[in-house]
Design an enzyme around this catalytic site. Sequence first.
Site: not given
Length: 844
Positions: A558, A608, A739, A767
């Site tokens: 971030q 991931e 996320d 986001c």
Amino acid sequence: MSPHDSPCQTHEEEQLQLSNPQSTGSGDENNGGESHGEKRKRQEIAQSETEEKVDPSLNPYYKTSLCSYFRRNSGSCSHGIECKYAHGEEELRPRPDNTWDPTSERAKKAMKLDYNGDKCEKREEDEIMMTEVLVDDGEGGCLDPELSKCLVHLPRKWNSDNLRNFLSEQGVLFKLAKKKKGMTVGFVTFDRADQLRRASEELEGRSVGNKKIKVADVIPRSYDGKIKSAMALPQNAPQKMASSLDGENAGISKSLHVTEDDDTKDDSSMLDGSSSKAKSARDVVTPLAHMPYEDQLEHKKNSIMQMLKKLTRNARKACPNGVSLPEWILKSREIGGLACNLEGILDSPLVNGYRNKCEFSVGYSLHGKPIVGFMLGNFRDGVTAVEEPVDCPNVSSIACKYASNFQEFLQQSGLPIWNRFKNTGFWRQLTVREGRLSENDADVKNPDGNISEVMLIVQVCSAGFDNEVINSELGKLADAFATGAAANYPPLPLTVLVLQDHQGISNVAPADASLRILPLPNGGSRSEVEAGKNVVEARIHDHISNLQFSISPTAFFQVNTLAAEKLYSLAGDWAGLGPDTLLFDICCGTGTIGLTLAHRVGMVIGIEMNASAVSDAHRNAEINGIKNCRFVCGKAENVMASLLKEYLNGPQKQDELQLPNSSESNDNDITIDNDKDIPMDNVLDINENSTHELDNRKDASGCSENGGQENQSQLQKSSSSEDGRSSIPQFKNIVAIVDPPRSGLHPIVIKVLRTHSHLRRLVYISCNPETLVANAIELCTPSPNKIEKGNKNNRGWRNMSSAGLARHRAKSMPISEPFRPVKAMAVDLFPHTTHCEMVMLLER
């Protein structure tokens, strides 16, 4: 109880009521229906009963729009003086961005002035400045600005040959015509002034496809007399930047169609909504910087409210026929149409200079000077001018100083700057990544003093250049950065300098782009011996919630560290964590969310697809002594189903479950997805300085393996049966935190989350609220009684919005219990910009 209040009301019944309002209700509604003004007033009265009464004049948008009902009804409005909209031009106020309601007379006069004002303003409307020439060696040299015109709104698929053929068909005489495929502008040079005048008259307003050509002037830049001689040098010959622009003596600094966001596809999207005046880097990068921070937060909060209303509208449309509307849609009427309660917006602890990662483009200013900074527009529409970041409040002073050092170096470099029109050149981009001190060591009064580590990543394109020349220049570059850092007071931190070699058109490099460390002189952070190792050694460290995180060159982290602490704390609070919780951290990156919450749960499973980030996640777990985390290298859509089945269903053999200890190097610790395509040729290797060995072996996927990161005792805490089989520990509370990137979750991931009934709570961090809305439509819409297969009406899906496509996919969602939005919160990770993070809690 009226039909409107019935929880069993179906979508068909509601549509019937909407089409025949006299069929329900009583009183005035049965006598012809209520008027628009009465309905709006009734809705606001109902909303005021559930919300605290506040002074409407305190809202920055109060009286900034004209009341349409007031105008339609000849000056009468049922709200009277309490109406939040302006009743006439006298009451109208300017908006926070100093613009006026586009339907007002003030806005119309301003627009008229832009087009019909004095010559200076008209010239700004019609002229196109050039910052990078469209020259192909051997095709006739460069354009003469005095005898040249720029044609705007040409088809993107056209190249120079298409433009020449078009001009010939129109009977236009010309000397030189240039057009880059993928752009909407082209340049034409004429032999004589009369040819230019006749061509302008002939081409102005000429239709091509569904667009009309605009003829604009080309304005020369102020260059020294050495440019034309420099342009005659060969492409790959070393040239001094002070006297050579690699054939770039002209280009475009502003276009009539400059898009603000690279994701935008509409040619009408403009950086300046009502004017084509050139914008500065501050205006482009931080468009809200002119507003007080409190007004910025209110602006973003209102934007999130609109997203929640959009979710309600689209979910209502997506509800299949014959299926009852969800209760949360029915109750949305009580909270102003919102899908759930918006609990406010969390501000950023650091408002200025908060970014820990800045990517600076390398290019030319409007005056031809080599610049390291931000591009003023979109290359696809012909905008390539670059401006320094000195006035951008979100950039730290350290990042600005390194950009300035690099810019000074380019003035004397013997290698050319990347030319975006010809896709040639060497220097492309500078990325500055910063690592901060821990909260215990930080000085609140001196934000820049808290930056303890800096990684510089210089992106180049080495194709066509001699290795000896390159190595010489890179040595000078390392000296320049080290000298510049030491010359500052106090000296700037410089931990590692990394070179990224990328040959693509865009500066966005793939995950497998070549990386190498450049040794720093005078006792730099790494010696030449260390520089010879794999680039996995190139990393800096940052801190979140007093945990240390190792960050490699391409890993996601971030950009606002202090605000990210608030974000992750909020997500953990909403997730309802406990010792019996199994937490899935989907799209985990370097493991920041899972690791910061690991002490509150029984186990964390991080997923991931970036192998380098997975390596960082394991390293971060080791650095912080966290034992109850497992990280999986793979695409979430490929591994989610098997992981949920693994932890929610039957037992496995003991040898399948056994995890390696620190002395083992040949057992799997990272779960590998063999079907994914993640080429990482030179990223993961042994870290000899680590207290824990990484396995050298690499799977075909590119993900290497290491050991000792999982909580072996936790995983083996299970009952063993006589047949030697052992079950994975069962957790009562299964929670997922997602996320995803701006594109949102993959449809398969959505389907997996939706169809696994043991997953009762989901925290979505986004986001990009637009994609959150699209994903929530699929997660929260009831399943149809009969799944639609082979839908014939699927033509034109490419032109659907993200919400429309989600509604389309929701029709084929397998029968399963939908989630419901419970509450939402905005978190401002990006002050001075229009963006913010949105957090939503979904339950079922």
